[in-house]
Each structure stands twice: as structure tokens, then as C-alpha cells.
Design a protein around this motif. Structure first.
Motif, PDB file in Angstrom:
ATOM      1  N   ILE A 238       0.866  -1.186   0.000  1.00 29.64           N
ATOM      2  CA  ILE A 238       0.000   0.000   0.000  1.00 29.64           C
ATOM      3  C   ILE A 238       0.897   1.228   0.000  1.00 29.64           C
ATOM      4  CG2 ILE A 238      -1.927   1.169   1.131  1.00 29.64           C
ATOM      5  CD1 ILE A 238      -2.425  -1.381   2.729  1.00 29.64           C
TER       6      ILE A 238
ATOM      7  N   PHE B  95       1.055   5.603   0.034  1.00 33.03           N
ATOM      8  CA  PHE B  95       0.306   6.775   0.496  1.00 33.03           C
ATOM      9  C   PHE B  95       1.036   8.039   0.050  1.00 33.03           C
ATOM     10  CE2 PHE B  95      -0.077   3.302   3.435  1.00 33.03           C
ATOM     11  CZ  PHE B  95      -1.388   3.295   3.880  1.00 33.03           C
TER      12      PHE B  95
ATOM     13  N   GLN C  80      -8.374  -4.221   2.778  1.00 30.78           N
ATOM     14  CA  GLN C  80      -9.389  -3.192   2.580  1.00 30.78           C
ATOM     15  C   GLN C  80      -9.987  -2.723   3.899  1.00 30.78           C
ATOM     16  OE1 GLN C  80     -12.147  -4.895  -0.235  1.00 30.78           O
ATOM     17  NE2 GLN C  80     -10.877  -4.358  -2.005  1.00 30.78           N
TER      18      GLN C  80
ATOM     19  N   ILE D 208      -7.586  -0.261   5.257  1.00 35.41           N
ATOM     20  CA  ILE D 208      -7.691   1.000   4.521  1.00 35.41           C
ATOM     21  C   ILE D 208      -8.890   1.802   5.017  1.00 35.41           C
ATOM     22  CG2 ILE D 208      -8.206   2.008   2.260  1.00 35.41           C
ATOM     23  CD1 ILE D 208      -6.481  -0.247   1.043  1.00 35.41           C
ATOM     24  N   ARG D 209     -10.019   1.115   5.239  1.00 42.01           N
ATOM     25  CA  ARG D 209     -11.204   1.817   5.753  1.00 42.01           C
ATOM     26  C   ARG D 209     -10.926   2.411   7.134  1.00 42.01           C
ATOM     27  NH1 ARG D 209     -13.870  -2.603   3.218  1.00 42.01           N
ATOM     28  NH2 ARG D 209     -13.962  -3.758   5.193  1.00 42.01           N
TER      29      ARG D 209
ATOM     30  N   LEU E 223      -4.211   7.090  -1.505  1.00 38.95           N
ATOM     31  CA  LEU E 223      -3.535   5.800  -1.366  1.00 38.95           C
ATOM     32  C   LEU E 223      -3.948   4.852  -2.480  1.00 38.95           C
ATOM     33  CD1 LEU E 223      -5.743   3.524  -0.138  1.00 38.95           C
ATOM     34  CD2 LEU E 223      -5.522   4.977   1.853  1.00 38.95           C
TER      35      LEU E 223
ATOM     36  N   TYR F  89      -3.163   0.389  -3.626  1.00 38.84           N
ATOM     37  CA  TYR F  89      -2.505  -0.858  -3.218  1.00 38.84           C
ATOM     38  C   TYR F  89      -2.478  -1.841  -4.381  1.00 38.84           C
ATOM     39  CZ  TYR F  89      -7.049  -3.241  -2.769  1.00 38.84           C
ATOM     40  OH  TYR F  89      -8.281  -3.808  -3.027  1.00 38.84           O
TER      41      TYR F  89
END
Length: 371
Positions: A249, A251, A310, A313-314, A335, A337
């Protein structure tokens, strides 16, 4: 006669070992003073702790020689005890200040028991409160010896607390290493309190300082000091040793230059620190977190499914929204991934795919804002 010879040999051996400890501590003191590896605040507290340790070792040598002398050096014996008992509770405190976060006046209350102990040690020269040395030059513990014990163990509790916090701050195995060093220091320096005839305290303290210094030098090579994420060097090492399968991932802080230009570089540093904290909170349980550039970050998550990634990420996006509600100056973060599989791709391809998704994420956000 044979017993006296053995006693003298033991005293000579202890003195030689103590002088070796002093020499080692002096070398460490010089290394820290002439090095810029440690932060200035940590260096200062380490140097103070080492200086007091040297004073305590000298005082212990003095008390043993005074006790073994043919003449009753009572006053000198008392003064050496004042130094030893007076400075000992301060040493763990200073180490904890070096290891821990800067907490301002909240740390100062910890000095009260140590200061009370030091005062009672001075009064013990006349009143025998913490310790007693009789006119015949015989040492014994005083009725208020528990004050010394209380001040010392409070310092030990605090260094354990700061170590626990440091364990939380650092990723991977570094925290457990710091915890083991702390346990070694606490156990090693406490043995002599329980068994006064076993002189291990300052040998253990000397070794602990060496290990601590080596540990912090290693940290300086692995971590970014502002964000406490792994640095670019560790990121590149990790890419060379990726697992069979991993999610990568990436950013990027949106319009970060504008934050610096509008609010100043301290605000920019604060923004990076907040973003990194959000990354750690969301992903540290899943993988390793890195600062790979000025406002660029990466997380490498081995051996997890996409749903887990995921979900992380949330969590991260919710944390950023919460922080932006508290501070409007905090920018958004884009971001992306990608999945890396050694059998079908290489790290560079996975990073490129993650970058592409990240820029799509950024562009979509700008398009939505324009609408």
C-alpha cells in the motif's frame, strides 16, 4: 590469618572489576558526548545517568575499603554511603527520561522521593536514618532504610512504565528488545538489595548502559525520527526480502507543499506525524509501516487476504477524517494498493500498480471536489 588473606584478595578483585566498570562507563560517556546518533535530550540524560553511576561505583569501592581498613575511617565511610544511597534512585529515573517521551513538568514529581531520600542520606551522617556507621566503623541499615527502597523501586516502576510505552511506539521486535534490556537492568541491580554480600549492581548497570547505547544506535538506523515509522533504508531492505505473497500500500499526502507554505514547516511536520500515527493505528498489526519520502509512506502486508487489507484502509480513512475534524490544517491522504506474488510479478511492478491506483484515487477525489 588465611581468612584475612582471602578477604583482601576478594577486595582487590572487586576493586579491579569496579575500576574496569568505571573505565567502560567513561568510554561510553565519551562516545555519547562525541556522537550525534542519539537525540540531544536522550544524550543528556544518558550522560547524567552514567556520571552518577561512576560516582556510585566509586562510593562502593570507598565503603568497602573503609570497612576493611585497620583504622576507623568513620566519617569517610559515612560520606561514601551518602553518595551511594543518595544517587542510586536517580539513575533509573534518568534512564527512563532518556528512553521515554518528553513530558515536561509531569516528570518532576518523580524527583520528590529521590530528593527526600538524598536529604535523609545527608542526615544519616549524624542521625543514622537510612544507614548507620558505628564508632567502631561497622555499617548497618537504619530505621528509615525503607525510604531508600521505596525511592529506588518507584524509579524502577517508572522505567518499566516508560519501557512499556516505548514498546508500543516501535514496530517489530525492537520493543521486545527494549523490554528485555529493562528486565536485565532491573533484576541485575536488585540482586544486591536482597543479597548485600553479592556485588552485582554496578557490573549489571555497566552492561545495561552498553546494551542501551547499542540499541539506540540501531534504532537510529532503522526508524524515521519524526514519524517513528521504518525509514527508506529498511523499506529497501524489506523489498529485497519480500515474502512469497504480500500486499503493498502506498500513500501520498495531498497538497503537502501548500501546508508548509501556508502554515509553516512545524505545521507540516505535525501533519506528517499525525498521518503516520493513523497509518500505525490502522496497519501495524498487519504489517510493517514505512516513511519512504518526504510525504510518501508505504505499508507492506505479507500473507493476508484482500478483505483484511481493505478493512485496514477503511480504518485508516476514518482516522484521517477524525483527525481532520480536530485540525482543519491536516490535508487529505491518497492511497493505492497492489498484490505482489513472487511467482507472477516482481516488487517494482507491484509498486507501480499501487502508484497508479493511488494517482487514480487522487484524481477521482479532485474530480468529485470540482463537481
Amino acid at each position: 590469618m588465611e581468612f584475612l588473606t582471602v578477604e583482601k584478595d576478594m577486595l582487590r578483585n572487586y576493586t579491579a572489576l569496579a575500576l574496569l566498570n568505571i573505565t567502560v562507563m567513561a568510554l561510553v560517556l565519551h562516545m555519547i558526548a562525541s556522537s550525534s546518533v542519539l537525540p540531544k535530550r536522550s544524550s543528556r540524560f544518558f550522560m547524567m545517568a552514567i556520571s552518577l553511576t561512576i560516582a556510585a561505583i566509586v562510593s562502593e569501592i570507598g565503603t568497602l575499603h573503609c570497612a576493611a581498613a585497620s583504622k576507623p575511617y568513620v566519617l569517610l565511610h559515612k560520606l561514601f554511603n551518602v553518595i551511594g544511597f543518595g544517587v542510586t534512585p536517580l539513575i533509573p529515573l534518568l534512564i527512563s527520561f532518556a528512553v521515554g517521551e518528553k513530558r515536561g513538568n509531569r516528570n518532576q514529581f518523580l524527583l520528590i522521593p529521590a530528593a527526600l531520600n538524598a536529604l535523609l542520606c545527608l542526615l544519616s551522617v549524624r542521625y543514622g536514618l537510612i544507614f548507620r556507621v558505628s564508632d567502631a566503623n561497622v555499617y548497618s541499615r537504619g530505621p528509615l532504610f525503607f525510604v531508600f527502597l521505596g525511592a529506588y523501586f518507584l524509579s524502577i516502576i517508572w522505567i518499566a512504565t516508560e519501557t512499556r510505552d516505548a514498546v508500543h511506539r516501535y514496530q517489530d521486535k525492537s520493543g521486545s528488545t527494549l523490554l528485555l534490556i529493562c528486565v536485565f537492568f532491573v533484576v541485575g541491580t536488585s540482586v544486591q538489595l536482597l543479597f548485600p554480600q553479592i556485588y552485582l549492581t554496578w557490573a549489571c548497570a555497566t552492561m545495561s548502559f552498553l546494551i542501551y547505547y547499542a540499541f539506540y544506535c540501531e534504532l537510529s538506523l532503522k526508524f524515521d525520527p519524526l514519524t517513528r515509522l521504518f525509514n527508506r533504508r529498511m523499506y529497501e531492505n524489506s523489498l529485497e526480502n519480500l515474502a512469497e505473497s504480500a500486499f503493498i500500500i502506498v500513500f501520498d499526502v495531498d497538497d503537502f507543499k501548500m501546508v508548509n507554505d501556508t502554515y509553516g514547516h512545524p505545521a507540516g511536520d505535525q501533519a506528517l506525524a499525525v498521518v503516520s500515527t493513523c497509518i500505525l493505528d490502522a496497519f501495524s498489526a498487519l504489517g510493517r509501516c514505512y516513511r519512504i519520502g518526504g510525504d510518501e509512506f508505504c505499508v507492506i502486508i505479507p500473507g493476508h487476504d484482500e478483505d483484511t487489507v481493505q478493512a485496514g484502509i477503511r480504518r485508516f480513512l476514518k482516522l484521517i477524517i477524525r483527525e481532520r475534524a480536530a485540525d482543519y490544517r491536516l490535508p487529505l491522504v491518497s492511497l493505492g494498493y497492489a498484490h505482489y506474488d513472487r511467482a507472477h510479478s516482481d516488487p517494482a511492478s507491484a509498486i507501480a500498480a499501487a502508484d497508479k491506483q493511488m494517482y487514480q484515487f487522487k484524481q477521482q477525489r479532485k474530480t468529485d471536489a470540482a463537481c
